[in-house]
Design a protein around this motif. Sequence first.
Motif, PDB file in Angstrom:
ATOM      1  N   ASP A  24       0.801  -0.363 -11.747  1.00 55.71           N
ATOM      2  CA  ASP A  24       0.109   0.662 -12.521  1.00 55.71           C
ATOM      3  C   ASP A  24       0.980   1.107 -13.685  1.00 55.71           C
ATOM      4  O   ASP A  24       2.216   1.151 -13.573  1.00 55.71           O
ATOM      5  CB  ASP A  24      -0.228   1.882 -11.658  1.00 55.71           C
ATOM      6  CG  ASP A  24      -1.296   1.581 -10.619  1.00 55.71           C
ATOM      7  OD1 ASP A  24      -2.306   0.956 -10.985  1.00 55.71           O
ATOM      8  OD2 ASP A  24      -1.117   1.961  -9.455  1.00 55.71           O
ATOM      9  N   GLN A  44       6.131   1.083 -15.833  1.00 62.27           N
ATOM     10  CA  GLN A  44       5.143   0.782 -14.805  1.00 62.27           C
ATOM     11  C   GLN A  44       5.742   1.049 -13.432  1.00 62.27           C
ATOM     12  O   GLN A  44       6.966   1.071 -13.270  1.00 62.27           O
ATOM     13  CB  GLN A  44       4.688  -0.683 -14.893  1.00 62.27           C
ATOM     14  CG  GLN A  44       3.911  -1.013 -16.159  1.00 62.27           C
ATOM     15  CD  GLN A  44       3.420  -2.447 -16.182  1.00 62.27           C
ATOM     16  OE1 GLN A  44       4.144  -3.365 -15.826  1.00 62.27           O
ATOM     17  NE2 GLN A  44       2.182  -2.646 -16.609  1.00 62.27           N
ATOM     18  N   THR A  54       0.769  -3.948  -6.055  1.00 63.27           N
ATOM     19  CA  THR A  54      -0.096  -3.466  -7.131  1.00 63.27           C
ATOM     20  C   THR A  54       0.802  -2.934  -8.242  1.00 63.27           C
ATOM     21  O   THR A  54       1.936  -2.515  -7.988  1.00 63.27           O
ATOM     22  CB  THR A  54      -1.042  -2.345  -6.661  1.00 63.27           C
ATOM     23  OG1 THR A  54      -0.264  -1.212  -6.216  1.00 63.27           O
ATOM     24  CG2 THR A  54      -1.934  -2.821  -5.522  1.00 63.27           C
TER      25      THR A  54
END
Length: 211
Positions: free
Chosen positions: A159, A93, A157
């Motif tokens: 991802d 990630q 954030t």
Amino acid sequence: MTWEVVLGCVVIIIARIGDVSLGSMRTVAVVSGHRGLAWIFGLIEMIIWVYAVSAVVANIRTEPAYGVAFAVGAATGSYVGVTLQRWLTFGEQVVRIFTRRGEELFEHLKCQGFGVTHFQGTGRDGPVSMLFVQVRRSRTARVVSAARAFDSSCFYTIDDIRVANAAGSGASPSGPAAPAEVACASPPCVTEESAPIAPGEGCTHENRSMT
């Protein structure tokens, strides 16, 4: 409602929890590029689903409770699947951290052993730093904890990464790279003490990448 029906409902609920949860894990495996795991999860998921559906379809007219059990199992499976995704350790990630203490947080994460790429930018309220940290999924929580402990006001954030190290690049987003000067694109840059500068003539952004 007989005990046989109750037992059937319990079996259907458990089956649906299992196949929906496996569906969530299969999605993670697909996104992460783990074809073997995706195949295994998909196979087991479909076997369970077929038997659960056949049991409901064959008895739905005489035992409507089976339909309710089917729906309850699917809803619960979604909850369990999301929870399991947080525990999965395979795949990588990227954590994007936005902070006004970029230099200090950059050094802090680097000392913690994380590969960090530091970018300078401008936000709504002025200068802001953006840090990219690429890690194994199992270490993502450590990155977030370290960043929040150092700067509780930072925004981040997360991802999933499907492909890292594009062909010919030789380095991941958080890997070592030489400092680069990137010329400004249009529109022309404007400084406080000079007239507009044509693109590429004087205004540059410096990107740093260190591990």
